[in-house]
Design a protein around this motif. Structure first.
Motif, PDB file in Angstrom:
ATOM      1  N   PRO A 141      17.057 -53.766 -35.967  1.00 54.62           N
ATOM      2  CA  PRO A 141      16.879 -52.254 -35.827  1.00 54.62           C
ATOM      3  C   PRO A 141      17.612 -51.183 -36.056  1.00 54.62           C
ATOM      4  N   ALA A 142      16.622 -50.094 -36.417  1.00 55.47           N
ATOM      5  CA  ALA A 142      17.219 -49.028 -36.933  1.00 55.47           C
ATOM      6  C   ALA A 142      17.104 -47.967 -35.241  1.00 55.47           C
ATOM      7  N   VAL A 143      18.648 -47.253 -34.983  1.00 51.73           N
ATOM      8  CA  VAL A 143      19.226 -46.578 -33.708  1.00 51.73           C
ATOM      9  C   VAL A 143      19.148 -44.953 -34.896  1.00 51.73           C
ATOM     10  N   LEU A 144      18.668 -43.870 -34.165  1.00 58.26           N
ATOM     11  CA  LEU A 144      18.973 -42.605 -34.492  1.00 58.26           C
ATOM     12  C   LEU A 144      19.969 -41.826 -33.500  1.00 58.26           C
ATOM     13  N   GLY A 145      20.977 -41.261 -33.852  1.00 62.75           N
ATOM     14  CA  GLY A 145      21.546 -40.198 -33.253  1.00 62.75           C
ATOM     15  C   GLY A 145      21.122 -38.762 -33.488  1.00 62.75           C
ATOM     16  N   CYS A 146      21.143 -37.937 -32.708  1.00 63.06           N
ATOM     17  CA  CYS A 146      20.345 -37.065 -33.513  1.00 63.06           C
ATOM     18  C   CYS A 146      21.320 -36.170 -33.304  1.00 63.06           C
ATOM     19  N   ARG A 147      21.391 -34.583 -34.209  1.00 66.41           N
ATOM     20  CA  ARG A 147      22.754 -34.159 -33.649  1.00 66.41           C
ATOM     21  C   ARG A 147      22.171 -32.703 -33.433  1.00 66.41           C
ATOM     22  N   ALA A 148      21.225 -32.573 -32.884  1.00 68.56           N
ATOM     23  CA  ALA A 148      20.692 -31.589 -32.354  1.00 68.56           C
ATOM     24  C   ALA A 148      20.811 -31.471 -30.604  1.00 68.56           C
ATOM     25  N   CYS A 149      20.639 -32.508 -30.262  1.00 70.46           N
ATOM     26  CA  CYS A 149      19.632 -33.634 -28.884  1.00 70.46           C
ATOM     27  C   CYS A 149      20.918 -34.660 -28.538  1.00 70.46           C
ATOM     28  N   GLY A 150      21.582 -34.844 -28.986  1.00 69.10           N
ATOM     29  CA  GLY A 150      22.545 -35.983 -28.875  1.00 69.10           C
ATOM     30  C   GLY A 150      22.054 -37.380 -28.428  1.00 69.10           C
ATOM     31  N   ALA A 151      20.495 -37.467 -28.929  1.00 68.27           N
ATOM     32  CA  ALA A 151      20.071 -38.567 -27.730  1.00 68.27           C
ATOM     33  C   ALA A 151      19.546 -39.713 -29.026  1.00 68.27           C
TER      34      ALA A 151
END
Lengths: 268, 111
Positions: free
Chosen positions: B65-75
């Motif tokens: 599955p795809a997982v995204l890491g957010c550069r803005a909030c870190g989630a």
């Protein structure tokens, strides 16, 4: 390479057979983690007498190895290479013809012309380019719908890189497969025409994501179409916020100077 | 449709790494963000290996599955609105793909 570079690149593997391949896979989604896998868990029930060996070898490893080789060839000759992709009929060959016309006497441009069959496009460009190397994927490459790095390596042999400044690689017209294969160019561009519909970036997100520039072609037709340019650009931005966008008409020449400017910028 | 070309690459890897042993199964990881259709890949695989030294080797596909890491909030979130990649927590578009782009031969089952 854009923001959405492939993360399977982290699993770099040697082709050396003696190399120990039992190292940890980076993202914590091993076969035991159980998500989305169609066959996970205990394999022993059907595997009596068989041995499971971990490999963790990227399917694109060989292609990417050949791509790096191609890039090294271009670099050694001081040649900049651009992979140009699009759907069939976007006006890619017309744009390339315009490009060659405009750069004549300024830059020595070679073209690698990828088509499944026929020399129609290659013949069209032959009088304009310094050199053309035709690559018919039908002949010896299984009729592939894309160019891959080994094919381009083959085509490079048809060019004298030492007497060129720029190589344009015209990929096979297709918005799916060419996006997956690094061919060894320094940058990737695509041509999307306004006759294709506003939803193209959402339907072919991988293609729109991998490119560094998008030429929106045939804008001379906008007065005759229902095409919503604002919606297209908004859709494009949702999948690729960083790409350079150039509004152009290869027919009237509008935007072609901006495209030439992008072509002559140094790659990042 | 590049699944035939991909099948050939997978077969080349399996052959090289099996080092002459009979291959019973090839297990591959395919990220959700890759343009690979598992059913098509399996059909191409079956056609490709028929009558070859890999005849009978099964192709098992693990979907990652795809997982995204957010550069803005870190989630770290799973995209819910594919193909649009935005943070599932704060909706920022500035995300990196943590997983979902894998395409690798994970393991072989050999005699």
């Amino acid at each position: 390479m854009g923001r959405f570079h492939r993360h399977d690149g982290e699993h770099e593997h040697s082709h050396d057979h003696d190399h120990d391949h039992d190292h940890e896979h980076g993202h914590g989604h091993g076969p035991d983690s159980g998500h989305g896998a169609e066959l996970v868990g205990d394999h022993s029930g059907y595997a009596t007498g068989t041995e499971r060996i971990e490999i963790l070898e990227r399917v694109f490893a060989e292609n990417d190895h050949a791509a790096a080789h191609n890039r090294a060839h271009f670099d050694a000759a001081g040649v900049r290479a651009v992979n140009i992709m699009s759907s069939p009929g976007s006006g890619k060959t017309t744009l390339i013809a315009q490009t060659l016309q405009a750069l004549k006497g300024k830059l020595r441009v070679g073209v690698i012309e990828g088509d499944i069959a026929t020399a129609i496009d290659a013949d069209r460009l032959r009088g304009l380019a310094a050199q053309v190397s035709l690559l018919n994927t039908e002949a010896g490459f299984g009729g592939e719908c894309h160019l891959d790095a080994p094919m381009v390596a083959h085509a490079i042999h048809g060019l004298d890189l030492g007497s060129l400044d720029l190589v344009l690689i015209e990929n096979v017209g297709n918005l799916v497969c060419p996006a997956e294969f690094d061919v060894g160019a320094h940058r990737r561009a695509m041509v999307a025409s306004v006759t294709e519909g506003e939803d193209k970036p959402l339907k072919y997100p991988v293609m729109f994501r991998v490119v560094d520039a998008v030429v929106v072609n045939k804008i001379d037709l906008l007065p005759h179409l229902d095409f919503d340019l604002g919606l297209f650009l908004a859709n494009l931005r949702t999948v690729n916020p960083a790409a350079k966008v150039i509004l152009a008409s290869a027919k009237t020449g509008e935007g072609v100077q901006e495209w030439l400017g992008w072509l002559s910028e140094p790659a990042e | 449709m590049h699944e035939m070309a991909l099948s050939r690459s997978i077969a080349d890897i399996a052959r090289r790494r099996a080092e002459g042993r009979a291959v019973r199964a090839v297990e591959i990881d395919v990220g959700e963000l890759r343009q690979v259709v598992p059913d098509t890949l399996r059909r191409c695989w079956t056609l490709l290996v028929r009558g070859s030294d890999l005849d009978g080797a099964a192709l098992r596909v693990n979907r990652i599955p795809a997982v995204l890491g957010c550069r803005a909030c870190g989630a770290r979130t799973t995209p819910t609105d594919l193909p649009i990649l935005v943070c599932g927590a704060c909706a920022a578009p500035d995300v990196e793909v943590v997983s979902g782009e894998e395409f690798l031969v994970r393991a072989l089952e050999v005699d």
